[in-house]
Scaffold this motif. Structure first.
Motif, PDB file in Angstrom:
ATOM      1  N   PHE A 294       0.857  -1.180   0.000  1.00 53.05           N
ATOM      2  CA  PHE A 294       0.000   0.000   0.000  1.00 53.05           C
ATOM      3  C   PHE A 294       0.894   1.231   0.000  1.00 53.05           C
ATOM      4  O   PHE A 294       1.890   1.272   0.716  1.00 53.05           O
ATOM      5  CB  PHE A 294      -0.899  -0.022   1.249  1.00 53.05           C
ATOM      6  CG  PHE A 294      -1.896   1.100   1.293  1.00 53.05           C
ATOM      7  CD1 PHE A 294      -2.923   1.155   0.365  1.00 53.05           C
ATOM      8  CD2 PHE A 294      -1.814   2.096   2.257  1.00 53.05           C
ATOM      9  CE1 PHE A 294      -3.856   2.182   0.392  1.00 53.05           C
ATOM     10  CE2 PHE A 294      -2.733   3.133   2.286  1.00 53.05           C
ATOM     11  CZ  PHE A 294      -3.754   3.176   1.352  1.00 53.05           C
TER      12      PHE A 294
ATOM     13  N   VAL B 187       0.477   5.154   0.448  1.00 56.58           N
ATOM     14  CA  VAL B 187      -0.420   6.281   0.712  1.00 56.58           C
ATOM     15  C   VAL B 187       0.082   7.558   0.033  1.00 56.58           C
ATOM     16  O   VAL B 187      -0.705   8.463  -0.253  1.00 56.58           O
ATOM     17  CB  VAL B 187      -0.585   6.489   2.240  1.00 56.58           C
ATOM     18  CG1 VAL B 187       0.679   7.080   2.845  1.00 56.58           C
ATOM     19  CG2 VAL B 187      -1.792   7.372   2.548  1.00 56.58           C
TER      20      VAL B 187
ATOM     21  N   ARG C  55      -8.725  -3.239   6.972  1.00 58.50           N
ATOM     22  CA  ARG C  55      -7.415  -2.653   6.671  1.00 58.50           C
ATOM     23  C   ARG C  55      -7.197  -1.405   7.505  1.00 58.50           C
ATOM     24  O   ARG C  55      -7.013  -0.311   6.976  1.00 58.50           O
ATOM     25  CB  ARG C  55      -7.327  -2.363   5.176  1.00 58.50           C
ATOM     26  CG  ARG C  55      -7.444  -3.646   4.347  1.00 58.50           C
ATOM     27  CD  ARG C  55      -7.408  -3.397   2.867  1.00 58.50           C
ATOM     28  NE  ARG C  55      -6.225  -2.682   2.431  1.00 58.50           N
ATOM     29  CZ  ARG C  55      -5.832  -2.620   1.161  1.00 58.50           C
ATOM     30  NH1 ARG C  55      -6.512  -3.252   0.233  1.00 58.50           N
ATOM     31  NH2 ARG C  55      -4.765  -1.930   0.830  1.00 58.50           N
TER      32      ARG C  55
ATOM     33  N   ASP D  34      -4.015   0.785   6.893  1.00 58.36           N
ATOM     34  CA  ASP D  34      -4.056   1.612   5.688  1.00 58.36           C
ATOM     35  C   ASP D  34      -4.941   2.850   5.908  1.00 58.36           C
ATOM     36  O   ASP D  34      -4.610   3.942   5.438  1.00 58.36           O
ATOM     37  CB  ASP D  34      -4.574   0.793   4.500  1.00 58.36           C
ATOM     38  CG  ASP D  34      -3.634  -0.363   4.167  1.00 58.36           C
ATOM     39  OD1 ASP D  34      -2.457  -0.283   4.561  1.00 58.36           O
ATOM     40  OD2 ASP D  34      -4.079  -1.334   3.526  1.00 58.36           O
ATOM     41  N   VAL D  35      -6.060   2.661   6.609  1.00 63.03           N
ATOM     42  CA  VAL D  35      -6.937   3.802   6.902  1.00 63.03           C
ATOM     43  C   VAL D  35      -6.185   4.818   7.765  1.00 63.03           C
ATOM     44  O   VAL D  35      -6.244   6.033   7.517  1.00 63.03           O
ATOM     45  CB  VAL D  35      -8.238   3.346   7.608  1.00 63.03           C
ATOM     46  CG1 VAL D  35      -9.039   4.546   8.100  1.00 63.03           C
ATOM     47  CG2 VAL D  35      -9.087   2.483   6.670  1.00 63.03           C
TER      48      VAL D  35
ATOM     49  N   ILE E 122      -3.800   6.808   5.681  1.00 62.08           N
ATOM     50  CA  ILE E 122      -4.502   7.838   4.896  1.00 62.08           C
ATOM     51  C   ILE E 122      -4.835   9.026   5.794  1.00 62.08           C
ATOM     52  O   ILE E 122      -4.643  10.189   5.425  1.00 62.08           O
ATOM     53  CB  ILE E 122      -5.783   7.254   4.258  1.00 62.08           C
ATOM     54  CG1 ILE E 122      -5.422   6.217   3.196  1.00 62.08           C
ATOM     55  CG2 ILE E 122      -6.638   8.367   3.652  1.00 62.08           C
ATOM     56  CD1 ILE E 122      -6.608   5.481   2.595  1.00 62.08           C
TER      57      ILE E 122
ATOM     58  N   GLU F 289     -11.575   6.329   5.667  1.00 60.59           N
ATOM     59  CA  GLU F 289     -12.022   4.979   5.252  1.00 60.59           C
ATOM     60  C   GLU F 289     -12.787   5.024   3.929  1.00 60.59           C
ATOM     61  O   GLU F 289     -12.791   4.057   3.167  1.00 60.59           O
ATOM     62  CB  GLU F 289     -12.837   4.257   6.344  1.00 60.59           C
ATOM     63  CG  GLU F 289     -14.097   4.945   6.811  1.00 60.59           C
ATOM     64  CD  GLU F 289     -13.794   6.073   7.799  1.00 60.59           C
ATOM     65  OE1 GLU F 289     -14.754   6.659   8.307  1.00 60.59           O
ATOM     66  OE2 GLU F 289     -12.599   6.375   8.058  1.00 60.59           O
TER      67      GLU F 289
ATOM     68  N   LEU G 121     -10.022   5.019   1.164  1.00 58.21           N
ATOM     69  CA  LEU G 121      -9.516   3.669   0.882  1.00 58.21           C
ATOM     70  C   LEU G 121     -10.512   2.903   0.011  1.00 58.21           C
ATOM     71  O   LEU G 121     -10.142   2.284  -0.990  1.00 58.21           O
ATOM     72  CB  LEU G 121      -9.257   2.902   2.188  1.00 58.21           C
ATOM     73  CG  LEU G 121      -8.787   1.452   1.999  1.00 58.21           C
ATOM     74  CD1 LEU G 121      -7.469   1.397   1.216  1.00 58.21           C
ATOM     75  CD2 LEU G 121      -8.622   0.735   3.340  1.00 58.21           C
TER      76      LEU G 121
END
Lengths: 172, 172
Positions: free
Chosen positions: B71, B73, B110, B113-114, B117, B133, B136
């Motif tokens: 991932f 970002v 995830r 990953d959130v 971000i 969210e 994503l």
């Protein structure tokens, strides 16, 4: 009277089959279970519809008729929002469409909608940033972005994201 | 030597199961067919993996390990493009993920990953137009927008659309 009974049994079979196919797909669905819920014999179900595949087709056209959502090229964000609403209210619809894609591999072709987008692009009402068929696919992908997820309290946020994202992608 | 044979059989079973599950899903997959393609008995397949569900899990983690995509970002359009490429080169991966969603109903969470971000939004590197969210989910939906469609000669156009659409959605 006999015809009306027949009609009611068909209706019960379609309703039971919708629930069964949405839950298990074509391979996973069981005619016996569908018949039991529709309160008829599996033999009668085969008799009326021929088989599991034909019953799936019947459910699909039944659902397509009942939930038709008019495509609106002049308000693509609003159309995306309404499509999101429909899938939010009837999550089984999105599941059914996904099973269809996976088990039949025959995507529905929407030539008329692509043509409408192309005209709107020529008139400057929709951005020409992306080719018309890409625009349609973007609208559908964003509208369905939450279709697979469990429902949540975020409904309002999700809906606003769908509309705003489509607006940002298609506005001239 | 015995261990190596065992290892090879497991490998053949995983490869055969991957193809079978991608084509037919969990309900539609047949252990007998998987075993036949892996050139072992169905009994041995059950012996190694316990059952169809466990074999599906094993295939999923095997695939996740082999196709990990980092991932990124700081380059969400590029990440979306690479995810699109992965699904374009291995359409069975997208099918497997879809079966998992339909038959297991357990979306992968995830959280990290959130969070990434959210930090990027706080630093002004990603637009704060949408909650983290939602960003994503938008990236994943756009990257996968063609995953269900038959492959076409449009590959270049599709890829460009994915990158450009994500850029337009996330750029500050």
């Amino acid at each position: 009277m006999h015809d009306r009974d027949r009609e009611r049994t068909r209706r019960r079979l379609l309703d039971a089959a919708f629930v069964e196919f949405a839950a298990h797909g074509i391979a996973g669905a069981r005619m016996e279970r569908i018949a039991r819920i529709a309160r008829c014999s599996a033999g009668l179900a085969y008799n009326y519809y021929g088989g599991k595949d034909e019953l799936f087709d019947a459910v699909q056209s039944d659902v397509a008729g009942a939930t038709a959502l008019e495509f609106d090229v002049l308000d693509l964000p609003g159309y995306a929002g309404r499509l999101y609403d429909l899938q939010h209210q009837h999550p089984e619809l999105a599941r059914l469409a996904t099973w269809q894609r996976l088990e039949r591999r025959s995507p529905v072709s929407r030539t008329a909608d692509v043509e409408a987008i192309r005209s709107a692009q020529e008139s400057g009402l929709v951005s020409s940033r992306f080719p018309a068929e890409q625009v349609l696919q973007l609208v559908l992908a964003v509208a369905s972005m939450w279709a697979a997820a469990p429902s949540s309290s975020d409904h309002g946020v999700r809906r606003r994201t769908v509309e705003d994202a489509v607006r940002r992608l298609v506005e001239p």
